[in-house]
Design an enzyme around this catalytic site. Structure first.
Site, PDB file in Angstrom:
ATOM      1  N   ASP A  70     -29.194  -4.189  82.513  1.00 39.11           N
ATOM      2  CA  ASP A  70     -30.024  -4.400  81.325  1.00 39.11           C
ATOM      3  C   ASP A  70     -30.094  -5.877  80.948  1.00 39.11           C
ATOM      4  O   ASP A  70     -31.182  -6.435  80.745  1.00 39.11           O
ATOM      5  CB  ASP A  70     -29.483  -3.589  80.145  1.00 39.11           C
ATOM      6  CG  ASP A  70     -29.372  -2.106  80.472  1.00 39.11           C
ATOM      7  OD1 ASP A  70     -29.939  -1.692  81.501  1.00 39.11           O
ATOM      8  OD2 ASP A  70     -28.719  -1.375  79.705  1.00 39.11           O
ATOM      9  N   SER A  98     -32.329  -2.125  73.653  1.00 36.17           N
ATOM     10  CA  SER A  98     -32.421  -2.947  72.442  1.00 36.17           C
ATOM     11  C   SER A  98     -31.153  -3.791  72.271  1.00 36.17           C
ATOM     12  O   SER A  98     -31.219  -4.926  71.808  1.00 36.17           O
ATOM     13  CB  SER A  98     -32.670  -2.075  71.208  1.00 36.17           C
ATOM     14  OG  SER A  98     -31.670  -1.097  71.090  1.00 36.17           O
TER      15      SER A  98
HETATM   16  C1  GLA Z   1     -27.433   1.986  80.883  1.00 38.65           C
HETATM   17  C2  GLA Z   1     -26.473   0.860  81.250  1.00 38.65           C
HETATM   18  C3  GLA Z   1     -26.891   0.186  82.554  1.00 38.65           C
HETATM   19  C4  GLA Z   1     -27.116   1.213  83.668  1.00 38.65           C
HETATM   20  C5  GLA Z   1     -28.006   2.359  83.172  1.00 38.65           C
HETATM   21  C6  GLA Z   1     -28.125   3.478  84.181  1.00 38.65           C
HETATM   22  O1  GLA Z   1     -28.695   1.453  80.592  1.00 38.65           O
HETATM   23  O2  GLA Z   1     -26.443  -0.108  80.218  1.00 38.65           O
HETATM   24  O3  GLA Z   1     -25.924  -0.774  82.934  1.00 38.65           O
HETATM   25  O4  GLA Z   1     -25.898   1.678  84.169  1.00 38.65           O
HETATM   26  O5  GLA Z   1     -27.530   2.910  81.955  1.00 38.65           O
HETATM   27  O6  GLA Z   1     -28.822   3.050  85.302  1.00 38.65           O
END
Ligand code: GLA
Length: 400
Positions: free
Chosen positions: A174, A129
């Site tokens: 993300d 989010s």
């Molecule tokens: C979170 C972080 C990502 C990644 C994941 C694990 O979502 O924001 O950058 O490291 O954990 O894969």
């Protein structure tokens, strides 16, 4: 989400005038496989969801940046000539961080804006989010200011906002998935070079089901940072054997086996082993998906969960119970935790005909074991950040 209602809320909050209200949307994301690999220079395979964050935005003449949210009560307004440079631990840190990074990148906002955000991604569930909020703000402000939009640069800018302004040391996955998502496609991203490929995600006869454990994710930031430090430590030690090594995920499993004796700390060795083998699982997943071998892909998802649980130790009882229960349903071909871990969501690949059974059985058994009521979302893969036309309609994932 009824966007006409959002427009009404916007006008109630900010008043009606001649200015045009524009509407943007950025999705959340689910990671299919390749967990905790982005900051280790490896491959990840996320996909954008249809749930996400809407942003309504209109320029104003009084050089004020006004921020309001449908979900959060706090609203804030700032003169664009005196924007805060430190965080306040409110949701407004995300938009402010993005504006701050735009400034640093030579793309300042030159006029005031009124903004209203509304999202249907459960907060803190590991479905990004915050990345969705950062990217939709950045995309909208760059568009309204007339700056060129490079989706990879937008992802990096949003990541810097999160790392430097909000103070969470996350990787690029993300923001990249939210920026570059494409309907019915997963994104194979090499997190070192940022080269990527949209991979058709054809799962005819199957559905992705996201299960939210609704377990509050305590201490996730400190444990996440601890994992990052352990990986850095492993790279330093492995340099005794591979002096040019920059990232753990650059090692093949054979190279790792030959060198792992230098990792004398058992925990550090386990962390490194997860990274190296998870990276190979992503490559094998690509092969399986290209060949349409969903059963093989499901097995790789299962193996990923085991490794995150036993070697990387980022799962928790609630995630393990949900995954275990998911796998007992006839029709589930793979199930794993997704995202950072320590709570949050699982992702399962389930035969379409078994979806109802899955939701009922896993829901009841999970609640019986943990005392927590889960939520399930039957998902389709959606697009990355976009501007929408009025009247706007965007399909939302079915929540059961
Ligand atoms: C979170 C972080 C990502 C990644 C994941 C694990 O979502 O924001 O950058 O490291 O954990 O894969």
């Amino acid at each position: 989400m009824d966007t006409n209602r959002l427009l009404h809320l916007f006008e109630q909050h900010y008043g009606i005038n001649q200015g045009e209200v524009r509407l943007f949307h950025a999705p959340g994301r689910v990671n299919l496989i390749g967990e905790h690999l982005d900051y280790n220079g490896g491959y990840v395979l996320p996909a954008a969801l249809q749930i996400g964050t809407y942003l309504l935005i209109r320029s104003n003449a009084d050089r004020m940046l006004r921020l309001a949210s449908v979900q959060f009560e706090e609203a804030a307004s700032f003169s664009i000539d005196e924007l805060p440079t430190v965080k306040s631990d409110m949701w407004t840190d995300y938009p402010l961080g993005v504006v701050h990074e735009m400034n640093k990148a030579g793309h300042p906002i030159t006029q005031g804006y009124d903004l209203l955000v509304a999202g249907n991604i459960p907060n803190g569930a590991g479905l990004s989010s915050s990345a969705s909020l950062e990217v939709v703000i950045g995309y909208a402000l760059l568009t309204l200011e007339g700056y060129p939009i490079d989706r990879t640069a937008l992802a990096r800018l949003s990541q810097r906002a999160e790392n430097q302004f909000v103070g969470v040391n996350s990787g690029i996955m993300d923001q990249f998935a939210v920026s570059h998502g494409k309907q019915d496609h997963a994104i194979l991203l090499d997190c070192d070079s940022l080269q990527y490929e949209h991979v058709p995600f054809q799962i005819q006869g199957y559905k992705l089901i996201i299960g939210n454990t609704n377990k509050r994710r305590g201490l996730v930031d400190s444990k996440y940072n601890e994992r990052r430090t352990q990986c850095d430590e492993a790279v330093e030690k492995l340099k005794q054997v591979y002096p040019d090594l920059t990232y753990l995920a650059h090692l093949t499993s054979e190279q790792f086996q030959q060198a792992k004796h230098v990792l004398t700390d058992r925990v550090v060795c386990q962390r490194a082993e997860h990274v190296v083998f998870e990276n190979e699982r992503v490559k094998q997943s690509m092969k399986a998906l290209r060949e349409g071998d969903l059963l093989a892909f499901g097995q790789l998802m299962n193996a990923s969960h085991e490794s995150l649980r036993d070697l990387y130790e980022v799962s928790c009882e609630e995630l393990d119970v949900m995954v275990q229960e998911a796998r007992t349903v006839n029709g589930t071909i793979g199930s794993r935790m997704t995202g950072a871990g320590f709570g949050g969501c699982t992702v399962s690949l389930v035969a379409q005909a078994a979806v109802e059974d899955f939701v009922n059985t896993v829901g009841a058994n999970y609640e019986r074991h943990t005392g927590l009521k889960p939520d399930f979302y039957v998902c389709d893969v959606g697009d990355g950040v976009i501007e929408l036309e009025w009247p706007a309609f965007i399909a939302t994932d079915e929540s059961i």
